[in-house]
Enzyme design. Structure first.
Site, PDB file in Angstrom:
ATOM      1  N   ASN A 237       0.868  -1.181   0.000  1.00  0.00           N
ATOM      2  CA  ASN A 237       0.000   0.000   0.000  1.00  0.00           C
ATOM      3  C   ASN A 237       0.908   1.234   0.000  1.00  0.00           C
ATOM      4  N   HIS A 238       0.485   2.355   0.575  1.00  0.00           N
ATOM      5  CA  HIS A 238       1.192   3.621   0.354  1.00  0.00           C
ATOM      6  C   HIS A 238       2.685   3.565   0.673  1.00  0.00           C
TER       7      HIS A 238
ATOM      8  N   ASP B 192       1.684  -8.763  -1.324  1.00  0.00           N
ATOM      9  CA  ASP B 192       0.581  -8.222  -0.509  1.00  0.00           C
ATOM     10  C   ASP B 192      -0.562  -9.228  -0.469  1.00  0.00           C
TER      11      ASP B 192
ATOM     12  N   CYS C  35      -8.702   7.496   2.637  1.00  0.00           N
ATOM     13  CA  CYS C  35      -9.141   8.871   2.903  1.00  0.00           C
ATOM     14  C   CYS C  35     -10.368   9.239   2.071  1.00  0.00           C
TER      15      CYS C  35
ATOM     16  N   VAL D  48       2.135 -13.342   3.596  1.00  0.00           N
ATOM     17  CA  VAL D  48       3.419 -13.774   4.178  1.00  0.00           C
ATOM     18  C   VAL D  48       3.113 -14.411   5.527  1.00  0.00           C
TER      19      VAL D  48
ATOM     20  N   ALA E  34       6.312  -3.286   5.242  1.00  0.00           N
ATOM     21  CA  ALA E  34       5.348  -2.193   5.005  1.00  0.00           C
ATOM     22  C   ALA E  34       3.956  -2.744   5.266  1.00  0.00           C
TER      23      ALA E  34
ATOM     24  N   LYS F 201     -11.078   0.055   7.262  1.00  0.00           N
ATOM     25  CA  LYS F 201      -9.646   0.154   6.980  1.00  0.00           C
ATOM     26  C   LYS F 201      -9.414  -0.188   5.509  1.00  0.00           C
TER      27      LYS F 201
ATOM     28  N   GLY G 191      -9.319   3.765  16.492  1.00  0.00           N
ATOM     29  CA  GLY G 191      -7.879   3.937  16.299  1.00  0.00           C
ATOM     30  C   GLY G 191      -7.212   2.715  15.687  1.00  0.00           C
TER      31      GLY G 191
ATOM     32  N   LEU H 145      -0.390   7.951   9.406  1.00  0.00           N
ATOM     33  CA  LEU H 145      -0.916   8.835   8.366  1.00  0.00           C
ATOM     34  C   LEU H 145      -0.327   8.446   7.009  1.00  0.00           C
ATOM     35  N   ALA H 146      -1.125   8.598   5.961  1.00  0.00           N
ATOM     36  CA  ALA H 146      -0.662   8.261   4.615  1.00  0.00           C
ATOM     37  C   ALA H 146       0.550   9.102   4.218  1.00  0.00           C
TER      38      ALA H 146
HETATM   39  C1  FAD Z   1     -10.850   5.396   6.326  1.00  0.00           C
HETATM   40  C2  FAD Z   1      -9.453   5.938   6.394  1.00  0.00           C
HETATM   41  C3  FAD Z   1      -9.207   7.262   6.092  1.00  0.00           C
HETATM   42  C4  FAD Z   1      -7.910   7.779   6.177  1.00  0.00           C
HETATM   43  N1  FAD Z   1      -7.697   9.088   5.850  1.00  0.00           N
HETATM   44  C5  FAD Z   1      -6.440   9.586   5.865  1.00  0.00           C
HETATM   45  C6  FAD Z   1      -6.187  10.935   5.448  1.00  0.00           C
HETATM   46  O1  FAD Z   1      -7.107  11.678   5.072  1.00  0.00           O
HETATM   47  N2  FAD Z   1      -4.916  11.382   5.492  1.00  0.00           N
HETATM   48  C7  FAD Z   1      -3.872  10.592   5.892  1.00  0.00           C
HETATM   49  O2  FAD Z   1      -2.718  11.047   5.877  1.00  0.00           O
HETATM   50  N3  FAD Z   1      -4.089   9.308   6.289  1.00  0.00           N
HETATM   51  C8  FAD Z   1      -5.348   8.795   6.281  1.00  0.00           C
HETATM   52  N4  FAD Z   1      -5.581   7.501   6.673  1.00  0.00           N
HETATM   53  C9  FAD Z   1      -4.456   6.706   7.188  1.00  0.00           C
HETATM   54  C10 FAD Z   1      -3.690   6.048   6.035  1.00  0.00           C
HETATM   55  O3  FAD Z   1      -4.579   5.345   5.213  1.00  0.00           O
HETATM   56  C11 FAD Z   1      -2.635   5.092   6.600  1.00  0.00           C
HETATM   57  O4  FAD Z   1      -1.773   5.829   7.424  1.00  0.00           O
HETATM   58  C12 FAD Z   1      -1.872   4.454   5.444  1.00  0.00           C
HETATM   59  O5  FAD Z   1      -2.723   3.571   4.750  1.00  0.00           O
HETATM   60  C13 FAD Z   1      -0.645   3.692   5.909  1.00  0.00           C
HETATM   61  O6  FAD Z   1      -0.042   3.112   4.793  1.00  0.00           O
HETATM   62  P1  FAD Z   1       0.864   1.803   4.909  1.00  0.00           P
HETATM   63  O7  FAD Z   1       1.245   1.436   3.521  1.00  0.00           O
HETATM   64  O8  FAD Z   1       1.928   2.033   5.913  1.00  0.00           O
HETATM   65  O9  FAD Z   1      -0.073   0.693   5.562  1.00  0.00           O
HETATM   66  P2  FAD Z   1      -1.451   0.043   5.103  1.00  0.00           P
HETATM   67  O10 FAD Z   1      -2.252   0.977   4.297  1.00  0.00           O
HETATM   68  O11 FAD Z   1      -2.041  -0.517   6.350  1.00  0.00           O
HETATM   69  O12 FAD Z   1      -0.989  -1.145   4.143  1.00  0.00           O
HETATM   70  C14 FAD Z   1      -0.339  -2.287   4.611  1.00  0.00           C
HETATM   71  C15 FAD Z   1      -0.377  -3.344   3.539  1.00  0.00           C
HETATM   72  O13 FAD Z   1       0.311  -4.503   4.031  1.00  0.00           O
HETATM   73  C16 FAD Z   1      -0.393  -5.670   3.631  1.00  0.00           C
HETATM   74  N5  FAD Z   1      -0.042  -6.762   4.560  1.00  0.00           N
HETATM   75  C17 FAD Z   1      -0.126  -6.746   5.918  1.00  0.00           C
HETATM   76  N6  FAD Z   1       0.307  -7.923   6.436  1.00  0.00           N
HETATM   77  C18 FAD Z   1       0.657  -8.700   5.377  1.00  0.00           C
HETATM   78  C19 FAD Z   1       1.156 -10.024   5.256  1.00  0.00           C
HETATM   79  N7  FAD Z   1       1.387 -10.801   6.322  1.00  0.00           N
HETATM   80  N8  FAD Z   1       1.407 -10.508   4.010  1.00  0.00           N
HETATM   81  C20 FAD Z   1       1.178  -9.737   2.910  1.00  0.00           C
HETATM   82  N9  FAD Z   1       0.709  -8.472   2.979  1.00  0.00           N
HETATM   83  C21 FAD Z   1       0.449  -7.965   4.184  1.00  0.00           C
HETATM   84  C22 FAD Z   1      -1.857  -5.246   3.690  1.00  0.00           C
HETATM   85  O14 FAD Z   1      -2.664  -6.084   2.868  1.00  0.00           O
HETATM   86  C23 FAD Z   1      -1.793  -3.812   3.188  1.00  0.00           C
HETATM   87  O15 FAD Z   1      -1.998  -3.706   1.810  1.00  0.00           O
HETATM   88  C24 FAD Z   1      -6.852   6.951   6.591  1.00  0.00           C
HETATM   89  C25 FAD Z   1      -7.102   5.607   6.891  1.00  0.00           C
HETATM   90  C26 FAD Z   1      -8.381   5.105   6.781  1.00  0.00           C
HETATM   91  C27 FAD Z   1      -8.616   3.666   7.085  1.00  0.00           C
HETATM   92  N1  NAD Z   2      -8.239  13.283   7.747  1.00  0.00           N
HETATM   93  C1  NAD Z   2      -7.213  12.506   8.105  1.00  0.00           C
HETATM   94  O1  NAD Z   2      -6.057  12.901   8.117  1.00  0.00           O
HETATM   95  C2  NAD Z   2      -7.491  11.100   8.533  1.00  0.00           C
HETATM   96  C3  NAD Z   2      -8.732  10.509   8.245  1.00  0.00           C
HETATM   97  C4  NAD Z   2      -8.977   9.218   8.700  1.00  0.00           C
HETATM   98  C5  NAD Z   2      -8.005   8.533   9.398  1.00  0.00           C
HETATM   99  N2  NAD Z   2      -6.804   9.109   9.642  1.00  0.00           N
HETATM  100  C6  NAD Z   2      -5.782   8.416  10.453  1.00  0.00           C
HETATM  101  O2  NAD Z   2      -6.058   7.022  10.542  1.00  0.00           O
HETATM  102  C7  NAD Z   2      -5.788   6.556  11.863  1.00  0.00           C
HETATM  103  C8  NAD Z   2      -7.002   5.863  12.435  1.00  0.00           C
HETATM  104  O3  NAD Z   2      -8.098   6.783  12.538  1.00  0.00           O
HETATM  105  P1  NAD Z   2      -9.146   6.622  13.715  1.00  0.00           P
HETATM  106  O4  NAD Z   2     -10.221   7.625  13.506  1.00  0.00           O
HETATM  107  O5  NAD Z   2      -9.506   5.175  13.862  1.00  0.00           O
HETATM  108  O6  NAD Z   2      -8.277   6.977  14.996  1.00  0.00           O
HETATM  109  P2  NAD Z   2      -8.178   8.334  15.857  1.00  0.00           P
HETATM  110  O7  NAD Z   2      -7.018   8.136  16.740  1.00  0.00           O
HETATM  111  O8  NAD Z   2      -8.248   9.533  14.992  1.00  0.00           O
HETATM  112  O9  NAD Z   2      -9.526   8.343  16.723  1.00  0.00           O
HETATM  113  C9  NAD Z   2      -9.901   7.319  17.590  1.00  0.00           C
HETATM  114  C10 NAD Z   2     -10.971   7.873  18.523  1.00  0.00           C
HETATM  115  O10 NAD Z   2     -11.523   6.792  19.252  1.00  0.00           O
HETATM  116  C11 NAD Z   2     -11.687   7.182  20.598  1.00  0.00           C
HETATM  117  N3  NAD Z   2     -11.671   5.954  21.416  1.00  0.00           N
HETATM  118  C12 NAD Z   2     -10.620   5.185  21.736  1.00  0.00           C
HETATM  119  N4  NAD Z   2     -11.034   4.113  22.453  1.00  0.00           N
HETATM  120  C13 NAD Z   2     -12.372   4.225  22.566  1.00  0.00           C
HETATM  121  C14 NAD Z   2     -13.384   3.432  23.152  1.00  0.00           C
HETATM  122  N5  NAD Z   2     -13.092   2.287  23.772  1.00  0.00           N
HETATM  123  N6  NAD Z   2     -14.665   3.852  23.075  1.00  0.00           N
HETATM  124  C15 NAD Z   2     -14.975   5.015  22.436  1.00  0.00           C
HETATM  125  N7  NAD Z   2     -14.072   5.792  21.850  1.00  0.00           N
HETATM  126  C16 NAD Z   2     -12.782   5.403  21.903  1.00  0.00           C
HETATM  127  C17 NAD Z   2     -10.541   8.143  20.871  1.00  0.00           C
HETATM  128  O11 NAD Z   2     -10.854   9.020  21.945  1.00  0.00           O
HETATM  129  C18 NAD Z   2     -10.420   8.871  19.535  1.00  0.00           C
HETATM  130  O12 NAD Z   2     -11.206  10.045  19.501  1.00  0.00           O
HETATM  131  C19 NAD Z   2      -5.379   7.780  12.675  1.00  0.00           C
HETATM  132  O13 NAD Z   2      -3.976   7.816  12.769  1.00  0.00           O
HETATM  133  C20 NAD Z   2      -5.886   8.949  11.867  1.00  0.00           C
HETATM  134  O14 NAD Z   2      -5.114  10.127  12.027  1.00  0.00           O
HETATM  135  C21 NAD Z   2      -6.540  10.383   9.234  1.00  0.00           C
END
Ligand code: FAD
Ligand code: NAD
Length: 442
Positions: free
Chosen positions: A9-10, A32, A42, A79, A109, A131, A242, A297-298
């Site tokens: 992923n990213h 993957d 996002c 893996v 990653a 997720k 979280g 964060l992405a």
């Molecule tokens: C709904 C949502 C909204 C978000 N919005 C934002 C945003 O607006 N801005 C921002 O900065 N961040 C945002 N994030 C957070 C961001 O998506 C993550 O920080 C980012 O995806 C991390 O990238 P990564 O590649 O490290 O990990 P991941 O995206 O978790 O990717 C990990 C990869 O590893 C693979 N993998 C894991 N274990 C194995 C294994 N054993 N064998 C093979 N493959 C494996 C998985 O299939 C996956 O493809 C958001 C996340 C979510 C879920």
């Molecule tokens: N716009 C963006 O940049 C964006 C968007 C989506 C996700 N992300 C990232 O993805 C990651 C995951 O996002 P997320 O929203 O799951 O996490 P987060 O850390 O942003 O929020 C988790 C929330 O859950 C609450 N919480 C924790 N335990 C709880 C419980 N037992 N009952 C009720 N509430 C509880 C916390 O107080 C917190 O407000 C974060 O690192 C976030 O920054 C970023």
């Protein structure tokens, strides 16, 4: 040199592209377990809330792009274990066959996984996470059902608030829960979150903060949510409390942080010389905290992948740390922050002061105009800026980059007082709110 990257992923993609684009002759293998790569989670809420026309644009690359560049890529391949001494990765390929790849350098990653609320009823149908692409699709599909009228969102962090908005846009009754007294408590101080909370309420989202889910009830499907305060009839639950690092593969062999993330140095190298870790699976250095921490964060995933790619490719490149800059836009209300809030500084025993200011974005004679609230947080002793928050109906997002750089470069609040900030009525005011906030600092 042969590099195997687990997770495409990213973070894995950034490491792979850096190697493939800059260091010809390097062998790159991506593995993957998912069916797809490069999904911008996002955009999930934008799609579910029908603010965009389709989800297809949420992918920015694909398997074929890597094959064209000469990489080997295995999708739907999990893996199962790594022989760190023999430098061999064991996985099951798409056909289910056990297979291996040897490596000179390994990049972990593997990202993060959502934290699962460990309460009775957690395995009932109708309880979702957000997720993976597939999970986003499942939420979208569930919301298409007429039977799903009331949606409970557990966790009012970034994912929770964004999906609550999306569910409301789809016409659902939305109940938003958080353990903390406000939404977005990890990113902003109460003077900011109270505005987001008012915005959510104004748009019909029912807020239940300081309230903990204790049980999900139902026969096979969730029909009721029980908290420490009351019970609610619900048709669907979305958990968003979280992420935690997914470090299952290397936890026994490598040094890890308190949440299990792989501890890395400024080259993204782990405690094993041949192994790098990037993105959500790894730690990151916070310039605001002046310490190693975990921020999923992405943006961090992409940067850390680039750093690992160059160091593996042979160019020494030190990561410069991050500020955890982030932003959110809900029903047209925008908030951005970087570094530490006053609350986060206190939690980390950093003694800070702050300065607030509020004004219109543009001069009063401009009709399309909105108020902006700004807070700059600085360390009392050194006066270095450690955080900033902004909130407005205006697009104030680009302001936060300057504060990010200020934190990175240890700029003091005093240096900001007479900073040259341009003025044009179309954009801003001659008495700029950044200047005014800085001048007001004690
Ligand atoms: C709904 C949502 C909204 C978000 N919005 C934002 C945003 O607006 N801005 C921002 O900065 N961040 C945002 N994030 C957070 C961001 O998506 C993550 O920080 C980012 O995806 C991390 O990238 P990564 O590649 O490290 O990990 P991941 O995206 O978790 O990717 C990990 C990869 O590893 C693979 N993998 C894991 N274990 C194995 C294994 N054993 N064998 C093979 N493959 C494996 C998985 O299939 C996956 O493809 C958001 C996340 C979510 C879920
Ligand atoms: N716009 C963006 O940049 C964006 C968007 C989506 C996700 N992300 C990232 O993805 C990651 C995951 O996002 P997320 O929203 O799951 O996490 P987060 O850390 O942003 O929020 C988790 C929330 O859950 C609450 N919480 C924790 N335990 C709880 C419980 N037992 N009952 C009720 N509430 C509880 C916390 O107080 C917190 O407000 C974060 O690192 C976030 O920054 C970023």
């Amino acid at each position: 040199m042969k590099t195997v990257i687990i997770g495409s992923n990213h973070a894995g993609i950034a490491a792979a592209n850096t190697l493939l684009d800059n260091y010809p002759g390097n062998e790159v293998v991506l593995i993957d377990r998912n069916t797809n790569l490069s999904y911008l989670g996002c955009g999930t809420a934008l799609w579910v809330g029908r603010q965009i026309d389709g989800y297809e644009g949420l992918f920015y690359t694909n398997k074929e792009d890597f094959i064209k560049k000469g990489a080997k890529i295995f999708l739907q391949s999990s893996v199962t274990n790594i022989d760190f001494d023999g430098k061999v990765v064991h996985f099951e390929d798409e056909s289910g066959k056990a297979t291996t790849e040897s490596y000179d350098k390994l990049v972990l990653a593997t990202g993060s996984k959502p934290i699962v609320p460990n309460i009775p009823g957690k395995d009932l149908d109708g309880i979702h996470f957000l997720k993976l692409f597939q999970e986003g699709q499942a939420v979208d599909h569930a919301m298409s059902s007429e039977d799903v009228k009331t949606v409970a969102v557990i966790g009012a962090g970034y994912i929770g608030v964004e999906i609550a908005e999306a569910a409301k846009r789809r016409g659902k009754n939305v109940l938003l829960f958080d353990a903390m007294p406000t939404s977005l408590a990890s990113y902003y101080d109460p003077e900011f979150t109270e505005r987001m909370d008012a915005n959510l309420e104004k748009h019909g989202i029912e807020l239940h903060f300081g309230e903990l889910a204790t049980e999900y009830k139902g026969d096979t499907r969730v029909t009721q949510l029980v908290t420490d305060k009351a019970s609610y009839d619900v048709d669907m639950v979305i958990n968003a409390i979280g992420f935690t690092a997914n470090s299952d593969l290397g936890r026994e062999h490598l040094d890890t942080f308190r949440n299990g993330a792989y501890l890395v140095d400024s080259h993204q190298k782990t405690s094993d010389d041949s192994v790098y870790a990037v993105g959500d699976s790894a730690t990151i250095y916070s310039n605001a905290l002046e310490a190693t921490t975990y921020i999923a964060l992405a943006t961090n995933a992409v940067r850390s992948g680039i750093v690992a790619g160059h160091n593996i490719g042979g160019t020494v490149l030190d990561g410069i740390g991050v500020q955890g800059s982030n932003g959110i836009s809900i029903f047209g209300y925008n908030m951005v922050s970087t570094g530490l809030s006053v609350a986060a500084a206190a939690k980390n025993n950093i003694d800070v002061d702050y300065t607030d200011y509020e004004d219109l974005q543009k001069p009063g004679f401009i009709k399309e105009n909105g108020a902006v609230k700004i807070r700059i947080v600085y360390e009392k002793s050194s006066r270095r800026i450690v955080g900033a928050q902004l909130a407005s109906t205006e697009d104030i997002s680009a302001n936060i980059h300057m504060f990010s750089l200020a934190i990175q470069e240890h700029v003091t609040i005093d240096k900001l007082k007479l900073l040259d900030i341009f003025f044009l009525p179309h954009f801003n005011q001659p008495y700029n709110y950044i200047t005014m906030a800085a001048l007001k600092a004690k």
